[in-house]
Design an enzyme around this catalytic site. Structure first.
Site, PDB file in Angstrom:
ATOM      1  N   LYS A 165      24.685  47.857  41.087  1.00 35.54           N
ATOM      2  CA  LYS A 165      25.856  47.007  41.313  1.00 35.54           C
ATOM      3  C   LYS A 165      26.955  47.820  41.990  1.00 35.54           C
ATOM      4  O   LYS A 165      27.383  48.851  41.473  1.00 35.54           O
ATOM      5  CB  LYS A 165      26.385  46.436  39.992  1.00 35.54           C
ATOM      6  CG  LYS A 165      27.608  45.535  40.165  1.00 35.54           C
ATOM      7  CD  LYS A 165      28.003  44.867  38.861  1.00 35.54           C
ATOM      8  CE  LYS A 165      28.858  45.742  37.975  1.00 35.54           C
ATOM      9  NZ  LYS A 165      30.243  45.919  38.509  1.00 35.54           N
ATOM     10  N   ASP A 219      29.164  43.068  43.661  1.00 35.69           N
ATOM     11  CA  ASP A 219      29.991  42.333  42.706  1.00 35.69           C
ATOM     12  C   ASP A 219      31.434  42.324  43.203  1.00 35.69           C
ATOM     13  O   ASP A 219      32.303  43.019  42.671  1.00 35.69           O
ATOM     14  CB  ASP A 219      29.887  42.994  41.327  1.00 35.69           C
ATOM     15  CG  ASP A 219      30.549  42.164  40.247  1.00 35.69           C
ATOM     16  OD1 ASP A 219      30.684  40.941  40.433  1.00 35.69           O
ATOM     17  OD2 ASP A 219      30.924  42.752  39.217  1.00 35.69           O
ATOM     18  N   LYS A 227      33.335  39.444  43.605  1.00 38.67           N
ATOM     19  CA  LYS A 227      34.109  38.352  42.989  1.00 38.67           C
ATOM     20  C   LYS A 227      35.107  37.751  43.978  1.00 38.67           C
ATOM     21  O   LYS A 227      36.305  37.656  43.693  1.00 38.67           O
ATOM     22  CB  LYS A 227      34.817  38.832  41.718  1.00 38.67           C
ATOM     23  CG  LYS A 227      33.874  39.308  40.627  1.00 38.67           C
ATOM     24  CD  LYS A 227      34.641  39.683  39.367  1.00 38.67           C
ATOM     25  CE  LYS A 227      33.718  40.116  38.241  1.00 38.67           C
ATOM     26  NZ  LYS A 227      33.115  41.444  38.476  1.00 38.67           N
ATOM     27  N   LEU A 228      34.609  37.322  45.125  1.00 40.20           N
ATOM     28  CA  LEU A 228      35.467  36.721  46.136  1.00 40.20           C
ATOM     29  C   LEU A 228      36.195  35.512  45.559  1.00 40.20           C
ATOM     30  O   LEU A 228      35.614  34.716  44.826  1.00 40.20           O
ATOM     31  CB  LEU A 228      34.632  36.304  47.347  1.00 40.20           C
ATOM     32  CG  LEU A 228      33.852  37.420  48.058  1.00 40.20           C
ATOM     33  CD1 LEU A 228      33.026  36.839  49.191  1.00 40.20           C
ATOM     34  CD2 LEU A 228      34.794  38.493  48.576  1.00 40.20           C
ATOM     35  N   ASP A 274      39.422  33.056  47.117  1.00 38.83           N
ATOM     36  CA  ASP A 274      40.502  32.807  48.072  1.00 38.83           C
ATOM     37  C   ASP A 274      40.359  31.375  48.577  1.00 38.83           C
ATOM     38  O   ASP A 274      39.533  30.615  48.057  1.00 38.83           O
ATOM     39  CB  ASP A 274      40.424  33.820  49.225  1.00 38.83           C
ATOM     40  CG  ASP A 274      41.798  34.181  49.784  1.00 38.83           C
ATOM     41  OD1 ASP A 274      42.557  33.237  50.126  1.00 38.83           O
ATOM     42  OD2 ASP A 274      42.119  35.375  49.890  1.00 38.83           O
ATOM     43  N   ILE A 275      41.117  31.022  49.588  1.00 38.09           N
ATOM     44  CA  ILE A 275      40.961  29.693  50.154  1.00 38.09           C
ATOM     45  C   ILE A 275      39.563  29.607  50.772  1.00 38.09           C
ATOM     46  O   ILE A 275      38.994  30.631  51.190  1.00 38.09           O
ATOM     47  CB  ILE A 275      42.049  29.369  51.195  1.00 38.09           C
ATOM     48  CG1 ILE A 275      41.981  30.327  52.381  1.00 38.09           C
ATOM     49  CG2 ILE A 275      43.423  29.397  50.543  1.00 38.09           C
ATOM     50  CD1 ILE A 275      42.918  29.966  53.510  1.00 38.09           C
ATOM     51  N   VAL A 314      38.051  28.767  53.580  1.00 41.09           N
ATOM     52  CA  VAL A 314      37.718  29.313  54.896  1.00 41.09           C
ATOM     53  C   VAL A 314      37.745  30.843  54.889  1.00 41.09           C
ATOM     54  O   VAL A 314      36.950  31.490  55.584  1.00 41.09           O
ATOM     55  CB  VAL A 314      38.653  28.743  55.992  1.00 41.09           C
ATOM     56  CG1 VAL A 314      40.086  29.283  55.833  1.00 41.09           C
ATOM     57  CG2 VAL A 314      38.103  29.047  57.383  1.00 41.09           C
ATOM     58  N   THR A 357      33.049  38.394  30.662  1.00 43.23           N
ATOM     59  CA  THR A 357      32.718  38.700  29.271  1.00 43.23           C
ATOM     60  C   THR A 357      33.830  39.455  28.551  1.00 43.23           C
ATOM     61  O   THR A 357      33.774  39.630  27.338  1.00 43.23           O
ATOM     62  CB  THR A 357      31.410  39.524  29.193  1.00 43.23           C
ATOM     63  OG1 THR A 357      31.506  40.656  30.057  1.00 43.23           O
ATOM     64  CG2 THR A 357      30.218  38.676  29.598  1.00 43.23           C
ATOM     65  N   ARG A 374      27.604  51.409  30.435  1.00 44.11           N
ATOM     66  CA  ARG A 374      27.958  52.514  29.550  1.00 44.11           C
ATOM     67  C   ARG A 374      26.789  53.101  28.755  1.00 44.11           C
ATOM     68  O   ARG A 374      26.700  54.322  28.620  1.00 44.11           O
ATOM     69  CB  ARG A 374      29.073  52.087  28.588  1.00 44.11           C
ATOM     70  CG  ARG A 374      30.424  51.902  29.262  1.00 44.11           C
ATOM     71  CD  ARG A 374      31.498  51.623  28.202  1.00 44.11           C
ATOM     72  NE  ARG A 374      32.791  51.367  28.803  1.00 44.11           N
ATOM     73  CZ  ARG A 374      33.250  50.164  29.117  1.00 44.11           C
ATOM     74  NH1 ARG A 374      32.485  49.110  28.897  1.00 44.11           N
ATOM     75  NH2 ARG A 374      34.442  50.011  29.649  1.00 44.11           N
TER      76      ARG A 374
END
Length: 245
Positions: free
Chosen positions: A35, A63, A65-66, A68-69, A71, A119, A216
């Protein structure tokens, strides 16, 4: 055939590219996927992706995590898809349209995963964020609502805790991919760290998880390679039990 190690996603959440490369070299034959999170991607995204690809058979999970608007997410996903990652994450957020644009931008070059509820988030956090009582008192309802958004938008699957995986699979089918963070092996499950909703690898696999994000317990072990192998053994035992039924 999927091997036990293929369930493991190891997060390269380390402070330097040098350390990230060391973990890739050490674990490339013992985990199924690496990741690359936002911090490492900003620091050295293309370089790191190329390094992982050249180090073995492990796949790549971006990873990012986009959020936004629509487009902007579409254009960002078009760029990200060119890297050839197996999965890229997008927050489910407030609008299905953003998810639809993410899928459109991927051009079927990468699997889009909707992030449902982190999480690290608790019911109290959800309450203070202004969500309705039905969601803060039972976060699985919020996860399921967002999972449905992701499915309807054409996402390959979602990211959710192992506590919700069974419900997700029962409603949306076994082909709807579930990636599960907050995983602690049975020998390291006492300490939660910053995770609120955790499960063991065996519990998550039993519930139907396709991939487990495990950081971890491997990274902080005296011998990370041995820790990864030990987790694979725990997963293998559960997959053998599951296949027997």
């Amino acid at each position: 055939m999927k091997q036990a190690k293929d369930y493991i996603i190891f997060p390269l959440d380390v402070p330097s590219v040098k350390q990230a490369k060391e973990y890739v070299q050490l674990l490339s034959e013992h985990v199924g996927m690496f990741k690359v999170g936002l911090e490492l991607f900003i620091q050295s995204g293309p370089e790191m992706i190329s390094f992982i690809k050249g180090s073995g058979t492990a796949k790549i999970f971006l990873d990012l995590k986009l959020h936004d608007i629509p487009v902007t997410v579409l254009r960002a996903m078009e760029r990200v898809a060119e890297f050839g990652a197996d999965f890229v994450t997008v927050h489910c957020g407030e609008t299905p349209r953003m998810l639809e644009y993410a899928v459109k931008g991927s051009r079927e070059k990468t699997g889009v995963l909707g992030v449902t509820v982190l999480t690290s988030v608790s019911g109290e956090d959800i309450h203070h964020a202004g969500f309705r009582e039905e969601f803060s008192s039972d976060m699985s309802k919020l996860v399921m609502k967002r999972a449905e958004m992701a499915r309807d938008a054409g996402c390959a699957g979602i990211v959710c805790s192992g506590l919700e995986v069974k419900m997700v699979k029962e409603k949306f089918g076994k082909d709807f991919v579930t990636v599960t963070p907050g995983i602690r092996p049975s020998w390291d499950a006492v300490e939660k760290h910053d995770q609120q909703r955790i499960t063991t690898p065996a519990q998550a696999i039993k519930n139907g998880s396709d991939y487990l994000v495990i950081g971890r317990p491997i990274r902080d072990a005296k011998d990370p390679k041995t820790a990864a192998m030990r987790i694979s053994e725990e997963i293998e035992k559960e997959t053998q039990v599951s296949s027997a039924f």
